[in-house]
Design an enzyme around this catalytic site. Structure first.
Site, short mmCIF file in Angstrom:
data_model
loop_
_atom_site.label_atom_id
_atom_site.label_comp_id
_atom_site.label_asym_id
_atom_site.label_seq_id
_atom_site.Cartn_x
_atom_site.Cartn_y
_atom_site.Cartn_z
N GLY A 25 0.79 -1.23 0.00
CA GLY A 25 0.00 0.00 0.00
C GLY A 25 0.82 1.28 0.00
N CYS A 46 -26.29 -12.09 -20.64
CA CYS A 46 -26.01 -13.41 -20.06
C CYS A 46 -26.82 -13.67 -18.78
CB CYS A 46 -24.51 -13.56 -19.78
SG CYS A 46 -23.93 -12.67 -18.32
N CYS A 79 -18.93 -12.32 -19.62
CA CYS A 79 -20.24 -12.35 -20.26
C CYS A 79 -20.26 -13.39 -21.39
CB CYS A 79 -20.57 -10.97 -20.81
SG CYS A 79 -22.30 -10.73 -21.22
#
Lengths: 362, 287, 192
Positions: B33, B245, B273
């Site tokens: 981070g 979908c 998808c």
């Protein structure tokens, strides 16, 4: 019927083909050669070399041709090429006192050793379109004279003899390299000057102008402006001495600025400095003004909150390649973030009952 | 499609530049981070168009990798195509649009729907790596705030949202806290994707070219979206199934389909998808 | 210049260093895993793994400290020829290489600053062997817990206590390598 967009690759190829055609323009008109650009659009070439941080007039001219005259695009091409070049070493600092000057003027002294040399300047041209250039480019030979032998002394050195101008401290520490190390704040003067010399001309000009209009005013006189070529030397470890590897044309501007003095310094003149590749006068003067404005802290001056005094603001926004890239990236798809904003605005409106308000108004 | 251009070094960058980037990546992994400064190079594509991601990808790719590039979740958006072609040309790596077949995935603004695995690396393109930048424009100040773990300003901003709107008005690039220490910008992914950041099996690397920062999340790192006890973080998306979908669990693009403002919702992750459609799933708008 | 100074580097630097980096990155990103790393044939006492790591990460911009027996003519010459890394002492090195005994005390190395914790040294520790048994590791990069044969415990615990400052370690043995970033929590075997 919705079909997911396909064929990005072909679209890109076709766009590139069209671009190439547009670049060439009407094929009934003779094509520009790189040499023509190098010789006849020299100031554009100079700007591309300066902001591209690469002294190579042929490559700069090629970049201008490829970029269809878009100078920032040309600078980008040169920068991207530059990063791929191996680094063999560093030159020894150039000595601008040894410049063979094409132009050298001082606004602070009427006459001075080395003389005032106007050189090839637009300064006193009347800005009237010259329709003769539409027909042909024949120009009469300019008169010549022998170059004065010897070094041309810097104006600031005369002031220095009286102790009227701050000493420019001599320092042999190698400066940091902006192109090899991430920019880190606070930036010392060497790093600031390095950033400014490749900074966008327009941005630097605007900042310099703002100091003249009172946003961090520092009363600049052009002590000296000189343009000419200087030899570049490099130490060859195997030889043990420096040899000349070429020469570069530079524009150097030294401003003399008023300074009332501080707790530690007597009243004296102070310096602003600009040094840029090629004949790039507007940029060099602007650089000197901005340099001087950024020096407020080391000179013990007040920070009046002027943009040109703010090193973080100036240095993080002066690079036109960074700026144009980020600016133009907003053309890229942002469907996803936009969708999340759409959902949020709808949700906030529902919460605020804005939908009903709107309906009532209608 | 593996025509490699020999005029360039493998993956374009010179070895010295790659070493510099690799060192930054290792420090990034060691301090999850934290934004490691690196001397970003000028790439042959504009700043803001993925130069950070491209440099990180160039530093991590091996010739045997299979590379996938998505922009907004889709493989076929123009900038994704452009970056994919760049690496086909300069690294000669195999490319794919299938998430599970990829070993290195470069992304802009999305995390794939399909969970990533241990053999994979996810490289994010980051425009503004500093989560505090829009609260404090000065780098010298934000650096200090990170060093002192002084994140009060961020909480104040989020809380002001709640006071004004009743919700936190940040819907993408939603800040997270990593391993309880650094507040991090996850790049402009929709906050729907935030829960995938934590505890991910793949290594996540973030590259910001113009801003000269690299940061990282090792696998299985604890990543928490900032929130308040009385206003817990919610990962939201359009409240519809995918028109193509029928997926109920994927992030959706809203597509305007006619002049009357008719619209449909489809998966932003095109591979997800298509995979579902191939498997026989059908949404209400599918042919 | 001796023949073995010139040899033993990467014959195909771009590809071999890409593979070697993959190993180092996996090791550091997944503490407790042991990775194979190959391609370097450095002079003794440098292990093949340590040699490959140095070739992958070091150059003229990275001062390297050679500790103990590693500070010998053969290693110096090899490192200078293949990486150009300037030799230095522990206080301002970016990388250090040696046995665990030779590298100490750890207090000599830069651990970064609160604003730049990345400006810390990476220590490459040459080990007689490496096994996934011994101290228990938890933290980023580790799903539940991992185990690694560390040369000791307390040094790594004190190092972690400095987080986000601290040193990062790469352990090498033959052609294998493991790593321990400062973020890893180290406890006694079986303590987890």
């Amino acid at each position: 019927m919705y079909v997911a967009v396909k064929g990005g690759e072909r679209a890109i190829e076709n766009a590139h083909a069209w671009l190439a055609e547009e670049r060439r323009g009407d094929t009934g008109v003779a094509e520009l050669s790189v040499a023509q650009i190098r010789e006849q659009l020299k100031l554009a070439v100079n700007r591309v070399m300066a902001e591209g941080s690469l002294y190579d007039p042929d490559l700069a001219a090629l970049a201008i041709k490829q970029a269809r005259g878009d100078l920032i695009e040309a600078i980008f091409l040169v920068r991207a090429y530059r990063t791929t070049l191996p680094r063999f070493g560093s030159s020894v600092p150039v000595h601008t006192g040894a410049m063979s000057c094409d132009r050298r003027i001082s606004a602070t002294f009427k006459d001075l050793p080395g003389g005032q040399v106007l050189g090839p300047t637009f300064d006193y041209t009347h800005r009237l379109l010259d329709f003769k250039l539409m027909a042909d480019g024949q120009v009469p030979q300019a008169p010549t004279r022998e170059a004065a032998p010897g070094d041309v002394p810097h104006v600031t050195e005369f002031l220095n003899q009286e102790g009227l101008i701050e000493l420019a401290p001599q320092d042999d520490t190698p400066p940091p390299d902006l192109t090899r190390e991430p920019l880190e704040m606070p930036a010392d003067r060497a790093l600031r000057l390095q950033a400014l010399t490749r900074a966008d001309e327009g941005f630097t000009l605007g900042l310099a102008y703002s100091t003249q209009r009172g946003y961090g005013r520092n009363h600049a006189f052009v002590g000296e402006l000189r343009i000419g070529s200087v030899p570049v030397e490099m130490e060859i470890p195997e030889l043990g001495f420096a040899i000349e590897i070429g020469e570069v044309t530079l524009t150097e501007c030294e401003t003399v600025n008023q300074f009332k003095g501080s707790k530690t310094e007597p009243p004296q003149f102070t310096r602003g400095y600009g040094l840029v590749f090629g004949q790039t006068e507007r940029k060099a003067i602007s650089m000197a003004l901005v340099d001087r404005a950024l020096r407020w802290e080391e000179l013990g001056e007040d920070n009046v909150g002027a943009p040109a005094q703010d090193a973080e603001f100036v240095l993080y926004h002066a690079d036109n390649i960074q700026a144009t890239g980020f600016l133009e990236h907003i053309k890229l798809p942002h469907y996803v973030d936009f969708q999340s904003e759409l959902e949020l605005v709808r949700k906030l409106r529902r919460a605020a009952g804005a939908d009903q308000l709107q309906e009532a108004a209608e | 499609m593996t025509m490699q251009n020999d005029a360039y070094n493998f993956a374009y960058l010179d070895e010295q530049t790659k070493r510099m980037i690799r060192r930054a990546i290792l420090k990034g992994l060691a301090i999850p981070g934290y934004q490691v400064p690196f001397a970003s190079r000028e790439m042959p594509m504009p700043y803001g168009w993925g130069t950070g991601g491209v440099q990180v990808s160039a530093a991590v790719l091996t010739p045997e990798d299979t590379f996938k590039v998505i922009d907004q979740g889709a493989d076929d958006t123009t900038n994704a195509v452009s970056i994919r072609t760049f690496f086909e040309r300069t690294a000669g790596v195999a490319t794919t649009t299938t998430t599970r077949n990829a070993t290195v995935i470069q992304t802009r603004h999305r995390i794939p729907e399909e969970p990533l695995t241990e053999g994979q690396i996810l490289v994010y393109q980051v425009p503004i790596p500093e989560p505090l930048r829009f609260l404090e424009p000065r780098e010298s100040e934000t650096r200090k705030m990170h060093s002192l773990e002084e994140y009060g300003l961020m909480h104040v901003k989020l809380y002001e949202d709640i006071a004004r709107h009743g919700h936190i008005a940040t819907s993408y690039a939603y800040p997270v806290k990593v391993e309880g220490r650094y507040v991090m910008d996850p790049s402009p992914i929709p906050k729907f994707d935030n829960p995938k950041l934590g505890n991910m099996a793949a290594i996540q690397l973030f590259g910001a070219g113009r801003e000269q920062r690299i940061y990282a999340l090792p696998p299985y790192t604890q990543v928490v979206s900032l929130d308040f006890e009385d206003h817990p973080f919610v990962a939201s998306k359009a409240d519809h199934p995918c028109g193509m979908c029928g997926a109920e669990d994927s992030y959706l693009d809203e597509v305007i389909i006619d002049d009357a403002g008719g619209r449909m919702f489809v998966c932003s992750d095109t591979d997800y998808c298509e995979g579902r459609q191939t498997a026989g799933h059908k949404g209400k708008d599918a042919a | 210049m001796q023949a073995d100074t010139l040899s033993g580097g990467f014959s195909d630097p771009a590809r071999q260093s890409a593979h070697a980096f993959r190993s180092v990155r996996e090791a550091l990103g997944r503490p407790g895993t042991i990775q194979d790393i190959s391609g370097a044939r450095p002079p003794a006492p440098l292990s093949s793994a340590a040699g490959a790591a140095l070739l992958t990460l070091c150059d003229t911009e990275t001062p390297v400290y050679l500790a103990g027996n590693h500070d010998c003519d053969a290693v110096r010459a090899w490192l200078a020829f293949h990486t150009g890394a300037p030799p230095t002492g522990p206080t301002d090195c970016m990388f250090a290489i040696g046995t665990w005994a030779a590298l100490g005390p750890l207090s000599a190395y830069p651990i970064g600053t609160s604003e730049y914790p990345d400006r810390a040294a990476t220590l490459i520790v040459e080990c007689p062997s490496l096994t996934t048994a011994g101290a228990t590791l938890t933290g980023p990069g580790i799903q539940t817990s991992a185990a690694l044969s560390l040369p000791e415990l307390t040094a790594f615990q004190s190092n972690h206590a400095l987080f986000p400052l601290g040193l990062d370690f790469i352990f090498t043995s033959g052609t294998r390598l493991a790593a321990l970033p400062r973020s890893t929590v180290v406890t006694q075997e079986g303590a987890f």
